[in-house]
Design a protein around this motif. Structure first.
Motif, PDB file in Angstrom:
ATOM      1  N   GLY A  48       0.787  -1.230   0.000  1.00  0.00           N
ATOM      2  CA  GLY A  48       0.000   0.000   0.000  1.00  0.00           C
ATOM      3  C   GLY A  48       0.818   1.278   0.000  1.00  0.00           C
ATOM      4  N   VAL A  49       2.106   1.192  -0.221  1.00  0.00           N
ATOM      5  CA  VAL A  49       2.968   2.375  -0.248  1.00  0.00           C
ATOM      6  C   VAL A  49       2.839   3.047  -1.617  1.00  0.00           C
ATOM      7  CG1 VAL A  49       5.344   3.197  -0.081  1.00  0.00           C
ATOM      8  CG2 VAL A  49       4.573   1.335   1.387  1.00  0.00           C
ATOM      9  N   LYS A  50       2.529   4.364  -1.616  1.00  0.00           N
ATOM     10  CA  LYS A  50       2.373   5.116  -2.863  1.00  0.00           C
ATOM     11  C   LYS A  50       3.526   6.088  -3.019  1.00  0.00           C
ATOM     12  CE  LYS A  50      -2.629   4.895  -3.034  1.00  0.00           C
ATOM     13  NZ  LYS A  50      -3.878   5.652  -3.115  1.00  0.00           N
ATOM     14  N   ASP A  51       3.873   6.361  -4.280  1.00  0.00           N
ATOM     15  CA  ASP A  51       4.982   7.264  -4.576  1.00  0.00           C
ATOM     16  C   ASP A  51       4.733   7.917  -5.930  1.00  0.00           C
ATOM     17  OD1 ASP A  51       7.363   8.601  -4.284  1.00  0.00           O
ATOM     18  OD2 ASP A  51       8.635   6.859  -4.660  1.00  0.00           O
ATOM     19  N   GLU A  52       5.159   9.161  -6.064  1.00  0.00           N
ATOM     20  CA  GLU A  52       5.068   9.897  -7.328  1.00  0.00           C
ATOM     21  C   GLU A  52       6.448   9.880  -7.978  1.00  0.00           C
ATOM     22  OE1 GLU A  52       3.183  12.250 -10.241  1.00  0.00           O
ATOM     23  OE2 GLU A  52       2.258  11.386  -8.473  1.00  0.00           O
ATOM     24  N   ILE A  53       6.528   9.369  -9.201  1.00  0.00           N
ATOM     25  CA  ILE A  53       7.802   9.280  -9.905  1.00  0.00           C
ATOM     26  C   ILE A  53       7.793  10.294 -11.046  1.00  0.00           C
ATOM     27  CG2 ILE A  53       9.329   7.785 -11.227  1.00  0.00           C
ATOM     28  CD1 ILE A  53       8.208   5.447  -9.683  1.00  0.00           C
ATOM     29  N   ASP A  54       8.699  11.257 -10.958  1.00  0.00           N
ATOM     30  CA  ASP A  54       8.802  12.322 -11.946  1.00  0.00           C
ATOM     31  C   ASP A  54       9.835  11.931 -12.996  1.00  0.00           C
ATOM     32  OD1 ASP A  54       8.844  14.656 -13.363  1.00  0.00           O
ATOM     33  OD2 ASP A  54       9.747  15.863 -11.776  1.00  0.00           O
ATOM     34  N   GLY A  55       9.386  11.698 -14.214  1.00  0.00           N
ATOM     35  CA  GLY A  55      10.255  11.217 -15.279  1.00  0.00           C
ATOM     36  C   GLY A  55      11.285  12.216 -15.760  1.00  0.00           C
ATOM     37  N   SER A  56      11.220  13.458 -15.307  1.00  0.00           N
ATOM     38  CA  SER A  56      12.182  14.458 -15.764  1.00  0.00           C
ATOM     39  C   SER A  56      13.508  14.374 -15.012  1.00  0.00           C
ATOM     40  CB  SER A  56      11.598  15.860 -15.615  1.00  0.00           C
ATOM     41  OG  SER A  56      11.373  16.167 -14.255  1.00  0.00           O
ATOM     42  N   ARG A  57      13.548  13.600 -13.959  1.00  0.00           N
ATOM     43  CA  ARG A  57      14.786  13.466 -13.189  1.00  0.00           C
ATOM     44  C   ARG A  57      15.707  12.447 -13.844  1.00  0.00           C
ATOM     45  NH1 ARG A  57      11.747  12.756  -7.951  1.00  0.00           N
ATOM     46  NH2 ARG A  57      13.293  11.166  -7.572  1.00  0.00           N
ATOM     47  N   PRO A  58      16.998  12.460 -13.485  1.00  0.00           N
ATOM     48  CA  PRO A  58      17.946  11.506 -14.087  1.00  0.00           C
ATOM     49  C   PRO A  58      17.551  10.050 -13.837  1.00  0.00           C
ATOM     50  CG  PRO A  58      19.119  13.229 -12.904  1.00  0.00           C
ATOM     51  CD  PRO A  58      17.671  13.410 -12.604  1.00  0.00           C
ATOM     52  N   ARG A  59      17.898   9.214 -14.777  1.00  0.00           N
ATOM     53  CA  ARG A  59      17.485   7.804 -14.759  1.00  0.00           C
ATOM     54  C   ARG A  59      17.964   7.066 -13.506  1.00  0.00           C
ATOM     55  NH1 ARG A  59      15.191   4.831 -18.619  1.00  0.00           N
ATOM     56  NH2 ARG A  59      15.570   2.600 -18.698  1.00  0.00           N
ATOM     57  N   GLU A  60      19.200   7.279 -13.093  1.00  0.00           N
ATOM     58  CA  GLU A  60      19.711   6.592 -11.900  1.00  0.00           C
ATOM     59  C   GLU A  60      18.989   7.042 -10.640  1.00  0.00           C
ATOM     60  OE1 GLU A  60      21.627   3.915 -11.528  1.00  0.00           O
ATOM     61  OE2 GLU A  60      21.450   3.857 -13.704  1.00  0.00           O
ATOM     62  N   GLU A  61      18.643   8.315 -10.603  1.00  0.00           N
ATOM     63  CA  GLU A  61      17.875   8.823  -9.458  1.00  0.00           C
ATOM     64  C   GLU A  61      16.480   8.192  -9.421  1.00  0.00           C
ATOM     65  OE1 GLU A  61      16.232  13.105  -7.830  1.00  0.00           O
ATOM     66  OE2 GLU A  61      18.028  13.084  -9.081  1.00  0.00           O
ATOM     67  N   LEU A  62      15.880   8.023 -10.593  1.00  0.00           N
ATOM     68  CA  LEU A  62      14.575   7.357 -10.667  1.00  0.00           C
ATOM     69  C   LEU A  62      14.679   5.911 -10.201  1.00  0.00           C
ATOM     70  CD1 LEU A  62      13.189   8.631 -14.092  1.00  0.00           C
ATOM     71  CD2 LEU A  62      12.435   9.285 -11.820  1.00  0.00           C
ATOM     72  N   ARG A  63      15.736   5.234 -10.638  1.00  0.00           N
ATOM     73  CA  ARG A  63      15.935   3.842 -10.222  1.00  0.00           C
ATOM     74  C   ARG A  63      16.055   3.756  -8.698  1.00  0.00           C
ATOM     75  NH1 ARG A  63      17.242  -0.940 -12.101  1.00  0.00           N
ATOM     76  NH2 ARG A  63      17.503  -0.364 -14.250  1.00  0.00           N
ATOM     77  N   ARG A  64      16.839   4.677  -8.097  1.00  0.00           N
ATOM     78  CA  ARG A  64      16.987   4.669  -6.633  1.00  0.00           C
ATOM     79  C   ARG A  64      15.645   4.936  -5.952  1.00  0.00           C
ATOM     80  NH1 ARG A  64      21.919   7.255  -7.887  1.00  0.00           N
ATOM     81  NH2 ARG A  64      20.985   9.317  -7.588  1.00  0.00           N
ATOM     82  N   GLN A  65      14.866   5.864  -6.511  1.00  0.00           N
ATOM     83  CA  GLN A  65      13.566   6.180  -5.928  1.00  0.00           C
ATOM     84  C   GLN A  65      12.617   4.982  -6.014  1.00  0.00           C
ATOM     85  OE1 GLN A  65      11.528   9.459  -7.784  1.00  0.00           O
ATOM     86  NE2 GLN A  65       9.769   9.312  -6.427  1.00  0.00           N
ATOM     87  N   ILE A  66      12.631   4.298  -7.144  1.00  0.00           N
ATOM     88  CA  ILE A  66      11.764   3.122  -7.317  1.00  0.00           C
ATOM     89  C   ILE A  66      12.166   2.016  -6.342  1.00  0.00           C
ATOM     90  CG2 ILE A  66      11.149   1.259  -8.911  1.00  0.00           C
ATOM     91  CD1 ILE A  66      11.420   3.406 -11.171  1.00  0.00           C
ATOM     92  N   ILE A  67      13.448   1.763  -6.228  1.00  0.00           N
ATOM     93  CA  ILE A  67      13.918   0.703  -5.322  1.00  0.00           C
ATOM     94  C   ILE A  67      13.628   1.075  -3.876  1.00  0.00           C
ATOM     95  CG2 ILE A  67      15.994  -0.455  -4.466  1.00  0.00           C
ATOM     96  CD1 ILE A  67      16.964  -0.532  -7.376  1.00  0.00           C
ATOM     97  N   ALA A  68      13.790   2.361  -3.520  1.00  0.00           N
ATOM     98  CA  ALA A  68      13.485   2.792  -2.151  1.00  0.00           C
ATOM     99  C   ALA A  68      11.993   2.618  -1.862  1.00  0.00           C
ATOM    100  CB  ALA A  68      13.907   4.246  -1.951  1.00  0.00           C
ATOM    101  N   GLY A  69      11.144   2.968  -2.827  1.00  0.00           N
ATOM    102  CA  GLY A  69       9.702   2.783  -2.640  1.00  0.00           C
ATOM    103  C   GLY A  69       9.330   1.317  -2.522  1.00  0.00           C
ATOM    104  N   ALA A  70       9.960   0.486  -3.347  1.00  0.00           N
ATOM    105  CA  ALA A  70       9.688  -0.960  -3.272  1.00  0.00           C
ATOM    106  C   ALA A  70      10.158  -1.529  -1.934  1.00  0.00           C
ATOM    107  CB  ALA A  70      10.375  -1.676  -4.428  1.00  0.00           C
ATOM    108  N   ASN A  71      11.290  -1.036  -1.420  1.00  0.00           N
ATOM    109  CA  ASN A  71      11.765  -1.479  -0.105  1.00  0.00           C
ATOM    110  C   ASN A  71      10.791  -1.099   1.002  1.00  0.00           C
ATOM    111  OD1 ASN A  71      14.100  -2.859  -0.841  1.00  0.00           O
ATOM    112  ND2 ASN A  71      15.323  -0.981  -0.882  1.00  0.00           N
ATOM    113  N   LYS A  72      10.206   0.094   0.897  1.00  0.00           N
ATOM    114  CA  LYS A  72       9.186   0.497   1.881  1.00  0.00           C
ATOM    115  C   LYS A  72       7.988  -0.445   1.801  1.00  0.00           C
ATOM    116  CE  LYS A  72      10.348   5.409   1.839  1.00  0.00           C
ATOM    117  NZ  LYS A  72       9.881   6.733   1.410  1.00  0.00           N
TER     118      LYS A  72
END
Length: 148
Positions: A48-72
């Motif tokens: 049930g963890v929600k996150d907003e992913i902004d595609g304008s940010r660098p790809r590696e930063e997006l990957r870290r954000q996605i993995i951090a959200g999945a870890n939560k």
């Protein structure tokens, strides 16, 4: 006022009417790529963890954000006592991140294509009319009598 300036003012009026009608018919969403070229998506991870992913940010930063959200999400599943599901999700982190990044890239490409089509419909007819008018004026100027 000369014929040339009168026709130029008529072209300006017709171009403005064309642009207004085009935007009204196509809708403002077709032109969204002008101010937001990359998409932004909302993701709900397991647990049930929600996150907003902004595609304008660098790809590696997006990957870290996605993995951090999945870890939560994995932590939330573990706290609920669903350890087997949490372990399964942990094993698919990289694959999930790649899939989300592909979705962002695909949606951004679609947005860019829609913007290109919309700008073509918006700009080509007025520019073509202007070029046609200048060409007709140039041809007509060849038939004028020269001053002696």
């Amino acid at each position: 006022m000369t014929w040339a300036s009168g026709f130029f003012r008529l072209w300006i009026l017709l171009a403005l009417l064309w642009c207004g009608a085009t935007v009204a018919i196509l809708g403002i969403d077709e032109f969204k790529g002008l101010w937001r070229p990359r998409v932004s998506i909302e993701v709900e991870y397991s647990g049930g963890v929600k996150d907003e992913i902004d595609g304008s940010r660098p790809r590696e930063e997006l990957r870290r954000q996605i993995i951090a959200g999945a870890n939560k999400g994995i932590e939330a599943l573990t706290q609920k006592g669903e350890a087997a599901e949490a372990k399964k999700q942990f094993g698919q982190l990289d694959e999930s991140a790649d899939q989300l990044l592909k979705v962002i890239d695909d949606e951004s490409t679609k947005r860019a294509d829609r913007l290109q089509r919309a700008l073509t419909v918006l700009l080509v007819p007025p520019v073509a009319l202007l070029i046609f008018g200048v060409a007709i004026g140039w041809v007509a100027s060849g038939f004028r009598k020269r001053a002696a």
